[in-house]
Design a protein around this motif. Structure first.
Motif, short mmCIF file in Angstrom:
data_model
loop_
_atom_site.label_atom_id
_atom_site.label_comp_id
_atom_site.label_asym_id
_atom_site.label_seq_id
_atom_site.Cartn_x
_atom_site.Cartn_y
_atom_site.Cartn_z
N SER B 17 34.39 -16.78 18.28
CA SER B 17 35.43 -17.40 17.47
C SER B 17 35.53 -16.75 16.08
O SER B 17 36.52 -16.93 15.39
CB SER B 17 35.20 -18.90 17.32
N VAL B 20 38.51 -14.52 15.97
CA VAL B 20 39.72 -15.36 15.99
C VAL B 20 39.96 -15.90 14.59
O VAL B 20 41.08 -15.86 14.07
CB VAL B 20 39.57 -16.53 16.99
N ARG B 21 38.86 -16.37 13.99
CA ARG B 21 38.99 -16.93 12.65
C ARG B 21 39.47 -15.87 11.66
O ARG B 21 40.35 -16.12 10.85
CB ARG B 21 37.65 -17.51 12.19
N LEU B 23 41.22 -13.24 12.31
CA LEU B 23 42.65 -12.97 12.55
C LEU B 23 43.52 -14.09 11.99
O LEU B 23 44.58 -13.83 11.40
CB LEU B 23 42.90 -12.83 14.06
N GLN B 24 43.05 -15.32 12.19
CA GLN B 24 43.83 -16.46 11.68
C GLN B 24 43.90 -16.43 10.16
O GLN B 24 44.96 -16.69 9.58
CB GLN B 24 43.21 -17.78 12.15
N ARG B 27 46.38 -13.93 9.23
CA ARG B 27 47.75 -14.40 9.42
C ARG B 27 48.12 -15.44 8.36
O ARG B 27 49.23 -15.45 7.85
CB ARG B 27 47.91 -14.99 10.82
N SER B 325 49.32 -12.62 16.35
CA SER B 325 49.37 -13.79 17.23
C SER B 325 48.90 -13.45 18.63
O SER B 325 48.15 -14.21 19.26
CB SER B 325 50.80 -14.34 17.29
N ILE B 328 45.17 -13.05 18.57
CA ILE B 328 44.49 -14.36 18.52
C ILE B 328 44.48 -14.98 19.92
O ILE B 328 43.46 -15.50 20.37
CB ILE B 328 45.21 -15.30 17.51
N GLU B 329 45.61 -14.88 20.59
CA GLU B 329 45.73 -15.46 21.94
C GLU B 329 44.73 -14.80 22.89
O GLU B 329 44.01 -15.47 23.62
CB GLU B 329 47.16 -15.24 22.44
N THR B 331 42.01 -13.10 22.12
CA THR B 331 40.62 -13.40 21.73
C THR B 331 40.25 -14.83 22.11
O THR B 331 39.14 -15.11 22.54
CB THR B 331 40.43 -13.18 20.21
N SER B 332 41.19 -15.77 21.95
CA SER B 332 40.92 -17.16 22.31
C SER B 332 40.66 -17.29 23.80
O SER B 332 39.76 -18.00 24.25
CB SER B 332 42.10 -18.05 21.93
#
Lengths: 321, 344
Positions: B17, B20-21, B23-24, B27, B325, B328-329, B331-332
């Motif tokens: 995660s 992901v974090r 990347l978030q 963004r 996006s 993130i998708e 990686t999630s």
């Protein structure tokens, strides 16, 4: 579901009624007369700027008075659209005469050839120096001279108010093909250099010919160069933005040198109030009326080549004029 | 054994995660970083740039575009688009100017203007909802029609000499230009509504998936009408601010304004298909557009570069947002797979 259908039916009926009313209104406003001498296709750069709308209104009044029908085209500053509209009029034999204010005279040459082949009397307002064929008349507008007039007025103001030295801003734009904008700007620069050689042009930016972008640009420029005192550019509208920017910066526009172009109603009012030092008048209504009169003569019979060339007069308008 | 298994799952969670974090965060805060980078570049290049008056100048210049961007963002969040914001503002400016010239009190003229904006938004939503038109086509039709209506009313001529709104457009409060305060107040109000009320959540839900929102009991039609009406009212507000700034009502505005507003919305990462958007970032997007225009003027760069820069920014912003996006998708999803593997 039924309710939806009813709503849609009601909307369709309302839309239809509005459309019919609008179309009927348009047909009535066309000014049909008992003796129709023919249809004139009238097309300038657009139908959204004050100057062209005023010209169209004057042309419509003249047409009504002289028993012509006027067909108005709006190319929205696009040379291709203008050529398409004119070609369409000629191909479908909708017009007996044409008065054209070209967006780009070079892009319009094939359409002008087509009008000549169809023997349609045509007046070209600006862009051509002399008639290219027997069915053509020209209103010679020297955009460079127009700009030189503005430059001359600006230099005069600088000499009068600032002892011949000033930091100058030129606001150009919008980006039109042909010579309409570039001619003005080049003329201004030429006269400024010639008549106020000690002055410097500190910025040349695109005011888009509109007051709001001109106001924002000028506000930024005044912060970077608080000693800017003289501005000219494309038209009155952008200079109105400039006057507002001076006011916002706590400066009195009537003590600066602002020179507009086009002599719009608002521009003339600002000359009178002193916020503009001057504006340059292209006499847009008179040139159109002269063009229509020439068109009428050409339709009635042959007119000598010399008489088919009318040079449009430009003049500097100051508060003292 | 159970403990060991749980630890494995937690470790896997933390490990996957983190990207992901990251990347978030990229963004969510990338636009802020970009804005500060711009400030840094221009302040190094021009000594005037960071001065108080110039920063206030940028905010004043941004005030109108940011109102259009905010109006546009609400509609885009709902999964639609409104191309008619500028002619709505022009129509409102003209009607308010005519009202003032007719001797109507300022407060009533402003109210009439906002009412006209409300009706324009209602008209757009009605056409979309009851005539089953796409918002693009419906508002394109409104754009053209309203432009024509304004030209018919004014005969193409600006209505000038309107001084009653000068305090709003040209005045200052505590040294700050009033258009800036209008901008801040409007953003604060809309920001609170969007983040602190059910309305905001539901608007995002309808924009993200209208059908799912309807099944969850959200009145879909209300959330089609509400953003367009809000868009009309905010556009009307922009028209009134312009009238105040210029002291005249313009039948047409510069072509670049709608483009600048949409660019600000895209820069803000508002998902153009709806369902995601932050009001604060829309404000930042508008400030970026105004900052670029201001900075290039100060540096005496040809204004043609403003077009080039803004166009490139628009393309890069939309591309980067989509790329992040998607990352993130991906990686999630990969996180989910690893979690499942760890559990197994």
């Amino acid at each position: 579901m039924d309710r939806d259908k009813k709503r849609r039916a009601a909307l369709a009926v309302i839309s239809g009624t509005v459309l019919v009313s609008v179309l009927t209104g348009c047909a009535n406003s066309g000014g049909t007369t008992s003796v129709n001498k023919g249809t004139i296709g009238f097309i300038t750069l657009n139908q959204t700027q004050e100057i062209f709308i005023s010209q169209t209104k004057a042309a419509q009044q003249w047409a009504d008075k002289n028993s012509y029908k006027l067909l108005v085209g709006d190319p929205n500053n696009d040379p291709l659209t203008q050529a398409n509209i004119i070609d369409g009029w000629i191909d479908s034999k909708q017009v007996d005469a044409l008065l054209i204010g070209p967006v780009d005279e070079k892009a319009l040459l094939p359409s002008l050839d087509k009008a000549n082949t169809a023997k349609i009397p045509t007046i070209v307002s600006s862009g051509l120096d002399k008639p290219q064929n027997d069915h053509q008349g020209v209103l010679v507008v020297d955009w460079n001279l127009f700009g030189r007039n503005a430059g001359e007025a600006l230099a005069g103001c600088i000499n009068e108010r600032f002892g011949g030295t000033a930091k100058i801003v030129i606001l150009d734009g919008p980006e039109l093909p042909g010579d309409i904008v570039t001619g003005r700007i080049n003329g201004e620069l030429q006269k400024i250099k010639e008549l106020s050689p000690k002055s410097t042009v500190v910025a040349q930016q695109n005011g888009q010919g509109k007051r709001l972008p001109s106001l924002d640009i000028m506000a930024a420029l005044l912060l970077a160069n608080p000693d800017i005192t003289a501005v000219t550019g494309t038209n009155d509208d952008s200079m109105i933005g400039v006057a507002n920017a001076f006011k916002a910066a706590g400066k009195d526009p009537s003590k600066m040198c602002i020179v507009g172009l086009d002599a719009t109603e608002e521009g003339l009012a600002l000359v009178k109030s002193g916020e503009f030092y001057a504006t340059v008048d292209l006499q847009p209504i008179q040139q159109i009326l002269d063009g229509l009169k020439l068109l009428n003569d050409m339709k009635a019979g042959s007119v000598a080549a010399d008489a088919r060339r009318i040079v449009v007069d430009t003049k500097i308008v100051k508060a003292t004029s | 054994m159970a403990t060991a298994d749980t630890t494995k799952v937690v470790e896997a969670d933390d490990a996957v995660s983190a990207p992901v974090r990251a990347l978030q965060i990229g963004r969510d805060y990338g636009i802020g970083g970009f804005f500060f980078l711009l400030l840094l570049i221009f302040s190094l290049a021009s000594p005037t740039f960071l001065s108080g008056p110039n920063l206030l100048g940028i905010l004043t210049a941004a005030s109108v575009v940011s109102l259009f961007a905010l109006a546009e963002a609400l509609v885009v969040i709902a999964g639609a688009i409104d191309l008619s914001v500028v002619p709505i503002a022009a129509l409102v400016g003209v009607i308010v100017a005519l009202s003032l010239n007719a001797g109507i009190p300022v407060w009533l003229a402003v109210l009439i203007g906002l009412g006209v904006g409300f009706l324009c938004g209602l008209l757009n939503a009605s056409v979309i909802e009851f005539m089953n038109m796409s918002s693009l086509i419906a508002t394109l039709a409104t754009l053209t029609t309203l432009t024509g209506v304004v030209l018919l009313i004014t005969n193409g001529k600006p209505i000038f000499g309107v001084t009653a709104l000068a305090p709003l457009g040209q005045g200052r409060t505590l040294g700050v230009q009033n258009p800036i305060l209008v901008m801040i107040a409007t953003y604060a109000l809309v920001g609170i509504v969007m983040s602190q009320t059910k309305f905001g959540n539901r608007l995002l839900a309808v924009g993200g998936n209208a059908e799912a929102a309807r099944r969850a009991g959200v009145r879909r039609r209300f959330y089609v009408f509400a953003p367009f009406v809000a868009c009309g009212v905010i556009s009307a507000g922009a028209g009134i601010v312009v009238l105040g700034r210029l002291g005249s009502a313009q039948p047409t505005f510069a072509n670049s304004i709608l483009f600048d507003a949409i660019t600000a919305v895209a820069l803000a990462g508002v998902l153009l298909s709806g369902g995601r958007g932050s009001i604060l970032k829309v404000l930042l997007g508008s400030l970026i557009v105004a900052t670029i225009a201001n900075g290039l003027v100060l540096l005496r760069v040809s204004s043609f570069w403003t077009y080039v820069t803004t166009g490139l920014l628009l393309a890069v912003a939309v591309w980067a947002d989509g790329a992040v996006s998607r990352a993130i998708e991906r990686t999630s999803l990969s996180t989910e797979h690893r979690k499942e593997a760890a559990r197994a």
